[in-house]
Scaffold this motif. Structure first.
Motif, PDB file in Angstrom:
ATOM      1  N   ALA A   7      30.803  47.699  14.758  1.00  0.00           N
ATOM      2  CA  ALA A   7      30.558  48.598  13.759  1.00  0.00           C
ATOM      3  C   ALA A   7      29.709  47.952  12.551  1.00  0.00           C
ATOM      4  CB  ALA A   7      31.845  49.265  12.702  1.00  0.00           C
ATOM      5  N   ASP A   8      29.200  48.757  11.527  1.00  0.00           N
ATOM      6  CA  ASP A   8      28.644  48.276  10.353  1.00  0.00           C
ATOM      7  C   ASP A   8      27.437  47.357  10.393  1.00  0.00           C
ATOM      8  OD1 ASP A   8      30.070  49.825   8.069  1.00  0.00           O
ATOM      9  OD2 ASP A   8      31.646  49.327   9.494  1.00  0.00           O
ATOM     10  N   LEU A   9      26.391  47.453  11.103  1.00  0.00           N
ATOM     11  CA  LEU A   9      25.434  46.525  11.768  1.00  0.00           C
ATOM     12  C   LEU A   9      24.534  46.434  10.365  1.00  0.00           C
ATOM     13  CD1 LEU A   9      26.519  47.608  14.384  1.00  0.00           C
ATOM     14  CD2 LEU A   9      24.147  47.363  15.265  1.00  0.00           C
ATOM     15  N   HIS A  10      24.431  47.631   9.853  1.00  0.00           N
ATOM     16  CA  HIS A  10      23.397  47.200   8.426  1.00  0.00           C
ATOM     17  C   HIS A  10      22.261  46.773   8.682  1.00  0.00           C
ATOM     18  CE1 HIS A  10      26.057  49.020   5.458  1.00  0.00           C
ATOM     19  NE2 HIS A  10      27.221  48.718   6.299  1.00  0.00           N
ATOM     20  N   ALA A  11      21.472  46.933   9.827  1.00  0.00           N
ATOM     21  CA  ALA A  11      19.957  46.593  10.070  1.00  0.00           C
ATOM     22  C   ALA A  11      19.249  46.750   8.899  1.00  0.00           C
ATOM     23  CB  ALA A  11      19.582  47.118  11.213  1.00  0.00           C
ATOM     24  N   GLY A  47      28.938  53.546  13.414  1.00  0.00           N
ATOM     25  CA  GLY A  47      28.239  53.701  12.189  1.00  0.00           C
ATOM     26  C   GLY A  47      27.741  52.644  11.451  1.00  0.00           C
ATOM     27  N   ASP A  48      27.086  53.110  10.414  1.00  0.00           N
ATOM     28  CA  ASP A  48      26.140  52.105   9.850  1.00  0.00           C
ATOM     29  C   ASP A  48      25.254  51.137  10.419  1.00  0.00           C
ATOM     30  OD1 ASP A  48      26.741  53.536   7.414  1.00  0.00           O
ATOM     31  OD2 ASP A  48      27.900  51.858   6.409  1.00  0.00           O
ATOM     32  N   VAL A  49      24.450  51.934  11.624  1.00  0.00           N
ATOM     33  CA  VAL A  49      23.703  51.073  12.214  1.00  0.00           C
ATOM     34  C   VAL A  49      22.535  50.410  11.446  1.00  0.00           C
ATOM     35  CG1 VAL A  49      21.970  50.986  14.073  1.00  0.00           C
ATOM     36  CG2 VAL A  49      24.304  52.584  14.100  1.00  0.00           C
ATOM     37  N   ASN A  83      27.679  56.294   6.727  1.00  0.00           N
ATOM     38  CA  ASN A  83      27.219  56.814   5.578  1.00  0.00           C
ATOM     39  C   ASN A  83      25.902  56.588   4.977  1.00  0.00           C
ATOM     40  OD1 ASN A  83      28.947  54.661   5.115  1.00  0.00           O
ATOM     41  ND2 ASN A  83      28.647  54.883   2.908  1.00  0.00           N
ATOM     42  N   HIS A  84      25.422  55.205   5.562  1.00  0.00           N
ATOM     43  CA  HIS A  84      24.234  54.608   5.465  1.00  0.00           C
ATOM     44  C   HIS A  84      23.025  55.144   6.238  1.00  0.00           C
ATOM     45  CE1 HIS A  84      24.801  50.916   2.515  1.00  0.00           C
ATOM     46  NE2 HIS A  84      26.056  51.305   2.764  1.00  0.00           N
ATOM     47  N   ASP A  85      23.316  55.601   7.421  1.00  0.00           N
ATOM     48  CA  ASP A  85      22.480  56.119   8.110  1.00  0.00           C
ATOM     49  C   ASP A  85      21.960  57.495   7.946  1.00  0.00           C
ATOM     50  OD1 ASP A  85      22.696  53.952  10.272  1.00  0.00           O
ATOM     51  OD2 ASP A  85      24.733  54.867  10.680  1.00  0.00           O
ATOM     52  N   THR A 169      34.845  56.921  14.931  1.00  0.00           N
ATOM     53  CA  THR A 169      34.511  57.528  13.722  1.00  0.00           C
ATOM     54  C   THR A 169      34.191  56.530  12.514  1.00  0.00           C
ATOM     55  OG1 THR A 169      35.156  59.117  11.841  1.00  0.00           O
ATOM     56  CG2 THR A 169      36.944  57.842  13.022  1.00  0.00           C
ATOM     57  N   HIS A 170      33.584  56.972  11.419  1.00  0.00           N
ATOM     58  CA  HIS A 170      33.254  56.229  10.267  1.00  0.00           C
ATOM     59  C   HIS A 170      33.771  56.846   9.177  1.00  0.00           C
ATOM     60  CE1 HIS A 170      30.306  53.154   8.506  1.00  0.00           C
ATOM     61  NE2 HIS A 170      30.306  53.918   7.312  1.00  0.00           N
ATOM     62  N   LEU A 171      34.905  56.271   8.611  1.00  0.00           N
ATOM     63  CA  LEU A 171      35.792  57.050   7.755  1.00  0.00           C
ATOM     64  C   LEU A 171      36.600  55.989   6.929  1.00  0.00           C
ATOM     65  CD1 LEU A 171      38.284  59.384   9.390  1.00  0.00           C
ATOM     66  CD2 LEU A 171      36.826  59.983   7.623  1.00  0.00           C
ATOM     67  N   GLY A 208      34.631  52.607  11.726  1.00  0.00           N
ATOM     68  CA  GLY A 208      33.724  51.922  11.040  1.00  0.00           C
ATOM     69  C   GLY A 208      33.926  52.432   9.477  1.00  0.00           C
ATOM     70  N   HIS A 209      33.096  51.746   8.484  1.00  0.00           N
ATOM     71  CA  HIS A 209      33.009  52.045   7.047  1.00  0.00           C
ATOM     72  C   HIS A 209      33.549  50.790   6.165  1.00  0.00           C
ATOM     73  CE1 HIS A 209      31.902  54.014   3.645  1.00  0.00           C
ATOM     74  NE2 HIS A 209      32.975  54.821   3.409  1.00  0.00           N
ATOM     75  N   VAL A 210      34.973  50.464   6.625  1.00  0.00           N
ATOM     76  CA  VAL A 210      35.513  49.116   5.944  1.00  0.00           C
ATOM     77  C   VAL A 210      34.951  47.871   6.651  1.00  0.00           C
ATOM     78  CG1 VAL A 210      37.372  48.084   5.134  1.00  0.00           C
ATOM     79  CG2 VAL A 210      37.262  50.584   4.867  1.00  0.00           C
ATOM     80  N   HIS A 211      34.771  46.843   5.710  1.00  0.00           N
ATOM     81  CA  HIS A 211      33.711  45.654   6.422  1.00  0.00           C
ATOM     82  C   HIS A 211      34.851  44.571   6.804  1.00  0.00           C
ATOM     83  CE1 HIS A 211      29.982  47.441   4.313  1.00  0.00           C
ATOM     84  NE2 HIS A 211      30.337  47.764   5.437  1.00  0.00           N
ATOM     85  N   ARG A 212      36.053  44.780   6.670  1.00  0.00           N
ATOM     86  CA  ARG A 212      36.862  43.751   7.168  1.00  0.00           C
ATOM     87  C   ARG A 212      37.734  44.001   8.457  1.00  0.00           C
ATOM     88  NH1 ARG A 212      40.510  41.632   2.302  1.00  0.00           N
ATOM     89  NH2 ARG A 212      38.714  40.769   1.612  1.00  0.00           N
TER      90      ARG A 212
HETATM   91 MN    MN Z   1      28.912  50.099   6.090  1.00  0.00          MN
END
Ligand code: MN
Length: 375
Positions: A7-11, A47-49, A83-85, A169-171, A208-212
């Motif tokens: 999750a959370d790749l944030h390219a 999520g957050d690709v 949410n970033h996508d 999901t992304h929550l 996905g969503h929380v980064h830890r």
């Molecule tokens: Mn994220």
């Protein structure tokens, strides 16, 4: 069946002047190796690709190359938007990525929410923004968390025919331990979904969503955040990063977080000027990027030591902040740890006196959720 949850790749994420795409690339190479060596059948991306609604070309190339490598391995991929996508951007590429066996769920939808692979059903809930959730016919008088809960029950029902059931999901789940990079606005309690409301009919919930990386406590179902693939910013300095290997057989799922190697680990040094000079050699030897929090008597023009640090550490040093003892004591009356709504209430109380009227609170929350989607 073997799943891999990331999750959370944030390219496209940048830190100061530095692109983090090399860090992401390094992580994705490890994901590819894992898929190959562990015989992963299906990759879940929660999520957050992309980091931004309009990704730059380099970031798109990085992600599309990743999809193509997975296609060579014949790994199926299921993606939900975060949410970033941008919902619309994810929708625009969805037809093409199908050709690479990458199935994108771009926005919450009752019609298009289920991916079927053999006897496995994957229920997909892309980041449910309040606006979109009410637009898919949910009752707008309900609280956000209740709307999401209703949608989750619907998804549980939809997936019930599968012998194996996964929710992707992304929550934000209440109680999850988070870092500072998830965009505060979407982490307020207003948006939090209670662990107990996660349907227990799923074998595994990929979040996905929380980064830890963490398992959700207080849920009767096996639900995990896999976390970011590299330390996104200095609030994640020192944290290990993981992807989750999930083995679905008879009985409860086996979840194995696999630690990733980091290309540029982040480090924070809090030092006095004297210590900064003495430890320059040590900092030069550290791999990755450094932030220095310099303790000074009084904040003012940049001390000479900063010049020396920049000269010696060069590109490695991304940020230098000053904190003064006096500055610290001054900052006590600034409210800390408040979410945006609480801060706004505080602002209203100080500026106008009295509590925030309901109608203004409603408008504030609407603006908050729109700002968060970059509208
Ligand atoms: Mn994220």
């Amino acid at each position: 069946m073997r799943l891999l949850h990331i999750a959370d790749l944030h390219a496209g994420k940048t830190l100061g002047r530095v692109s983090r795409n090399p860090d992401l690339h390094h992580a994705l190479e490890q994901v590819i190796s894992l898929c190959r060596e562990s015989g992963v059948d299906l990759l879940l991306i929660a999520g957050d690709v992309f980091d931004k609604a309009n990704p730059d070309n380099e970031s798109k190339e990085l992600i599309f190359e990743f999809f193509l490598k997975l296609r060579e391995l014949k790994t199926e991929v299921v993606v939900v938007a975060g949410n970033h996508d941008s919902y619309d951007f994810m929708k625009s590429i969805r037809g093409l990525t199908e050709l690479a066996n990458v199935h994108i769920y771009d926005r919450p939808s009752r019609e298009r929410c289920l991916y079927v692979s053999g006897d496995l059903r994957i229920a997909c809930l892309p980041y449910p923004s309040e606006r979109v959730l009410t637009a898919v016919g949910e009752d707008s008088r309900l609280r956000y968390a209740d709307l999401v809960e209703k949608f989750l029950s619907y998804l549980a029902e939809k997936a019930s025919e599968g012998r194996r059931r996964v929710l992707l999901t992304h929550l934000f789940i209440a109680g999850a331990r988070y870092t500072n990079t998830e965009r505060e606005a979407s982490l307020t309690q207003h948006y939090a979904v209670l662990p107990a409301s996660l349907p227990d009919t799923f074998d595994y919930i990929a979040l996905g969503h929380v980064h830890r990386n963490q398992r959700i406590e207080g849920a009767s179902v096996c639900a995990w955040y896999s976390g970011t693939l590299y330390q996104l910013d200095f609030s994640e300095a020192g944290e290990d990063k993981f992807v989750n290997l999930v083995l679905l057989e008879d009985g409860p799922p086996r979840v194995e977080p696999v630690r990733l190697d980091l290309r540029n680990p982040l480090h924070v040094f809090e030092l006095t000027q004297g210590e900064a000079v003495r430890r320059i050699g040590e900092m030069k030897g550290v791999s990755g990027y450094i932030k220095i929090v310099l303790r000074v008597e009084e904040k003012g023009s940049l001390p000479l030591v900063v010049e020396k640090i920049r000269e010696e550490l060069g590109e490695k040093i991304l940020r230098i902040e000053q904190v003064s003892e006096s500055g610290r004591s001054e900052s006590w009356d600034v409210p800390r740890g408040l979410d945006p709504l609480q801060l706004y209430r505080e602002y209203h109380r100080i500026s106008y006196g009295g509590s925030l009227p309901r109608n203004i609170e409603k408008v504030f929350l609407e603006l908050l959720s729109r700002a968060e989607e970059g509208v």
